[in-house]
Design a protein around this motif. Structure first.
Motif, PDB file in Angstrom:
ATOM      1  N   ILE A  53      -1.096  -3.289  14.684  1.00 16.15           N
ATOM      2  CA  ILE A  53      -1.617  -3.623  13.102  1.00 16.15           C
ATOM      3  C   ILE A  53      -1.317  -2.166  12.440  1.00 16.15           C
ATOM      4  N   CYS A  58      -1.563  -0.503   8.007  1.00 11.13           N
ATOM      5  CA  CYS A  58      -2.123   0.451   7.449  1.00 11.13           C
ATOM      6  C   CYS A  58      -1.059   1.517   7.081  1.00 11.13           C
ATOM      7  N   ALA A  60       1.328   1.535   5.446  1.00 15.15           N
ATOM      8  CA  ALA A  60       1.723   1.492   4.304  1.00 15.15           C
ATOM      9  C   ALA A  60       1.336   2.520   3.203  1.00 15.15           C
ATOM     10  N   CYS A  61       0.112   2.730   3.850  1.00 22.62           N
ATOM     11  CA  CYS A  61      -0.545   4.112   3.043  1.00 22.62           C
ATOM     12  C   CYS A  61      -0.805   5.223   3.939  1.00 22.62           C
ATOM     13  N   ARG A 130     -15.737  10.522  11.679  1.00 22.35           N
ATOM     14  CA  ARG A 130     -16.771   9.737  11.004  1.00 22.35           C
ATOM     15  C   ARG A 130     -17.815   9.107  12.191  1.00 22.35           C
ATOM     16  N   TYR A 153     -17.548   2.711  13.294  1.00 24.64           N
ATOM     17  CA  TYR A 153     -17.606   2.833  11.738  1.00 24.64           C
ATOM     18  C   TYR A 153     -16.238   2.204  11.196  1.00 24.64           C
ATOM     19  N   ILE A 154     -15.191   2.486  11.802  1.00 21.69           N
ATOM     20  CA  ILE A 154     -13.817   1.926  11.253  1.00 21.69           C
ATOM     21  C   ILE A 154     -13.933   0.521  11.304  1.00 21.69           C
ATOM     22  N   LEU A 158     -13.743  -2.072   8.110  1.00 19.26           N
ATOM     23  CA  LEU A 158     -12.603  -3.107   7.754  1.00 19.26           C
ATOM     24  C   LEU A 158     -13.115  -4.596   7.687  1.00 19.26           C
ATOM     25  N   MET A 205      -9.876   1.621  -1.479  1.00 15.93           N
ATOM     26  CA  MET A 205      -8.836   1.092  -0.659  1.00 15.93           C
ATOM     27  C   MET A 205      -9.233  -0.396  -0.776  1.00 15.93           C
TER      28      MET A 205
HETATM   29  C1  HEC Z   1      -2.806  -0.013  -0.060  1.00 16.77           C
HETATM   30  C2  HEC Z   1      -3.129   1.224   0.573  1.00 16.77           C
HETATM   31  C3  HEC Z   1      -3.822   1.287   1.992  1.00 16.77           C
HETATM   32  C4  HEC Z   1      -3.875   0.444   3.065  1.00 16.77           C
HETATM   33  C5  HEC Z   1      -2.691  -0.665   3.121  1.00 16.77           C
HETATM   34  C6  HEC Z   1      -4.706   0.832   4.049  1.00 16.77           C
HETATM   35  N1  HEC Z   1      -5.648   1.840   3.433  1.00 16.77           N
HETATM   36 FE1  HEC Z   1      -7.118   2.785   4.344  1.00 16.77          FE
HETATM   37  N2  HEC Z   1      -7.520   3.968   2.548  1.00 16.77           N
HETATM   38  C7  HEC Z   1      -6.811   4.001   1.475  1.00 16.77           C
HETATM   39  C8  HEC Z   1      -7.164   4.633   0.484  1.00 16.77           C
HETATM   40  C9  HEC Z   1      -6.798   5.027  -0.866  1.00 16.77           C
HETATM   41  C10 HEC Z   1      -8.313   5.327   0.982  1.00 16.77           C
HETATM   42  C11 HEC Z   1      -9.400   6.042   0.417  1.00 16.77           C
HETATM   43  C12 HEC Z   1     -10.625   5.434  -0.278  1.00 16.77           C
HETATM   44  C13 HEC Z   1     -11.645   6.022  -0.785  1.00 16.77           C
HETATM   45  O1  HEC Z   1     -11.912   7.298  -0.331  1.00 16.77           O
HETATM   46  O2  HEC Z   1     -12.305   5.494  -1.707  1.00 16.77           O
HETATM   47  C14 HEC Z   1      -8.452   4.666   2.289  1.00 16.77           C
HETATM   48  C15 HEC Z   1      -9.571   5.070   3.250  1.00 16.77           C
HETATM   49  C16 HEC Z   1      -9.536   4.921   4.739  1.00 16.77           C
HETATM   50  C17 HEC Z   1     -10.491   5.193   5.557  1.00 16.77           C
HETATM   51  C18 HEC Z   1     -11.490   6.358   5.488  1.00 16.77           C
HETATM   52  C19 HEC Z   1     -12.794   5.730   5.060  1.00 16.77           C
HETATM   53  C20 HEC Z   1     -13.847   6.868   4.796  1.00 16.77           C
HETATM   54  O3  HEC Z   1     -14.766   6.813   5.343  1.00 16.77           O
HETATM   55  O4  HEC Z   1     -13.388   7.772   4.149  1.00 16.77           O
HETATM   56  C21 HEC Z   1     -10.283   4.460   6.743  1.00 16.77           C
HETATM   57  C22 HEC Z   1     -10.943   4.459   8.074  1.00 16.77           C
HETATM   58  C23 HEC Z   1      -9.002   3.505   6.208  1.00 16.77           C
HETATM   59  N3  HEC Z   1      -8.774   3.792   5.016  1.00 16.77           N
HETATM   60  C24 HEC Z   1      -8.386   2.943   7.468  1.00 16.77           C
HETATM   61  C25 HEC Z   1      -7.431   1.912   7.187  1.00 16.77           C
HETATM   62  C26 HEC Z   1      -6.979   1.124   8.089  1.00 16.77           C
HETATM   63  C27 HEC Z   1      -7.355   0.920   9.522  1.00 16.77           C
HETATM   64  C28 HEC Z   1      -6.074   0.172   7.657  1.00 16.77           C
HETATM   65  C29 HEC Z   1      -5.201  -0.840   8.040  1.00 16.77           C
HETATM   66  C30 HEC Z   1      -5.755  -1.951   8.786  1.00 16.77           C
HETATM   67  C31 HEC Z   1      -5.865   0.974   6.156  1.00 16.77           C
HETATM   68  N4  HEC Z   1      -6.921   1.754   5.977  1.00 16.77           N
HETATM   69  C32 HEC Z   1      -4.879   0.405   5.324  1.00 16.77           C
HETATM   70  C33 HEC Z   1      -5.574   3.155   1.158  1.00 16.77           C
HETATM   71  C34 HEC Z   1      -5.041   1.841   2.286  1.00 16.77           C
END
Ligand code: HEC
Length: 279
Positions: A53, A58, A60-61, A130, A153-154, A158, A205
């Motif tokens: 996964i 994930c 990608a970013c 976290r 939390y994670i 999601l 996100m």
């Molecule tokens: C399109 C881009 C993108 C993808 C794909 C993405 N994320 Fe994120 N993610 C972000 C961004 C941007 C933030 C910051 C969000 C904010 O601070 O508002 C973030 C923040 C988070 C955080 C931190 C939240 C916090 O408490 O600060 C977690 C954990 C996370 N992502 C997990 C994941 C996971 C696991 C996946 C895959 C299933 C995923 N992300 C896929 C862009 C992405």
């Protein structure tokens, strides 16, 4: 001294509760992970699913810039598989291009690439940075019983995306997430005292998992709930790869202490025996 320490510990553990006290409290679900409790261990199949996964969605970013690719051997992969996996990744190598640096194919000795998405934090230590549960006191939510709750939390984050509540303006930036506490929050959703009327906030996100995003080789369910749990387990492993070994070392330590206690008891008895016999 003890009292001071307990107070400090209570305050430290309880800090998070204060942050939520103002609003409707986000609910972090208590997912059951196989690595919980003193006997808990990582489940390799779950970590493999989580890696899939992470890789397909994930990454990608998000980066995992502190995790060496070769550490994936702990998930049950052999060397050929590690090289094959690494070869799909591009890492920045500053020795290339006459010292100016360039991207190249990764090898297992490299670490995972860093972030690529704007504003997306690195996830290497996210599961440890976290907390899902707060405080030894208050409403039965208890870190002593449930642990810190990083992976919970994670996984809850999601699965925490919902349609934005009606109070919010249509164009409010971000996605509404009932578990994310520190994002933007529209004035319209506060009551007259400034308290939040809906849990969570707006996160930058967009919902990354919808359910059925990936297919698992082991035929495991790919519902949103399971995917969220598996990727959270993988991120816990990324943050604490030596959890299994740490627990084993703990057990060996306790075992030796038990033997030592028995020996000390016998030694003590023997030393005092001549003196006790006189009476
Ligand atoms: C399109 C881009 C993108 C993808 C794909 C993405 N994320 Fe994120 N993610 C972000 C961004 C941007 C933030 C910051 C969000 C904010 O601070 O508002 C973030 C923040 C988070 C955080 C931190 C939240 C916090 O408490 O600060 C977690 C954990 C996370 N992502 C997990 C994941 C996971 C696991 C996946 C895959 C299933 C995923 N992300 C896929 C862009 C992405």
């Amino acid at each position: 001294m003890f009292k001071k320490l307990t107070l400090a510990a209570l305050t430290a553990l309880g800090l998070g509760t204060g942050a939520f006290a103002a609003g409707a409290t986000p609910h972090v679900e208590d997912f059951a992970f196989p690595f919980e409790g003193p006997f808990g261990k990582y489940d390799q199949m779950q970590l493999q699913r989580g890696l899939k996964i992470f890789t397909e969605v994930c990454s990608a970013c998000h980066g995992l810039k502190y995790v060496p690719i070769r550490d994936l051997a702990a998930l049950g992969y052999n060397e050929d598989q590690l090289f094959a996996y690494a070869s799909q990744l591009q890492v920045w190598d500053r020795t290339l291009n006459g010292g100016e640096g360039d991207f190249r194919e990764a090898v297992p000795a490299d670490k995972f690439p860093a972030n690529t998405g704007a504003g997306a934090p690195d996830l290497s230590l996210m599961a440890k940075s976290r907390a899902g549960f707060h405080g030894p006191y208050g409403l039965g939510i208890n870190q002593f019983v449930k642990g810190m709750g990083g992976p919970e939390y994670i996984a809850s984050l999601l699965t925490g995306y919902h349609e934005a509540p009606e109070c919010a303006p249509e164009d409010f930036p971000g996605s509404y997430n009932a578990v994310f506490a520190v994002g933007g929050y529209p004035e319209e959703c506060k009551d007259e005292h400034g308290n939040h009327t809906v849990p969570g906030s707006w996160i930058a996100m967009g919902q990354p998992l919808m359910g059925e995003d990936v297919d698992f080789d082991d035929g495991h369910s790919n519902s949103l709930h399971h995917e969220a749990q598996d990727v959270a387990a993988f991120l816990m492993w990324a943050a604490e790869p030596k959890l299994n070994q740490r627990k084993e070392a703990g057990f060996i330590g306790v075992f030796f202490l038990l033997i030592l206690s028995v020996l000390l008891y016998l030694v003590n008895k023997r030393i005092w025996a001549p003196i006790k016999r006189k009476h």
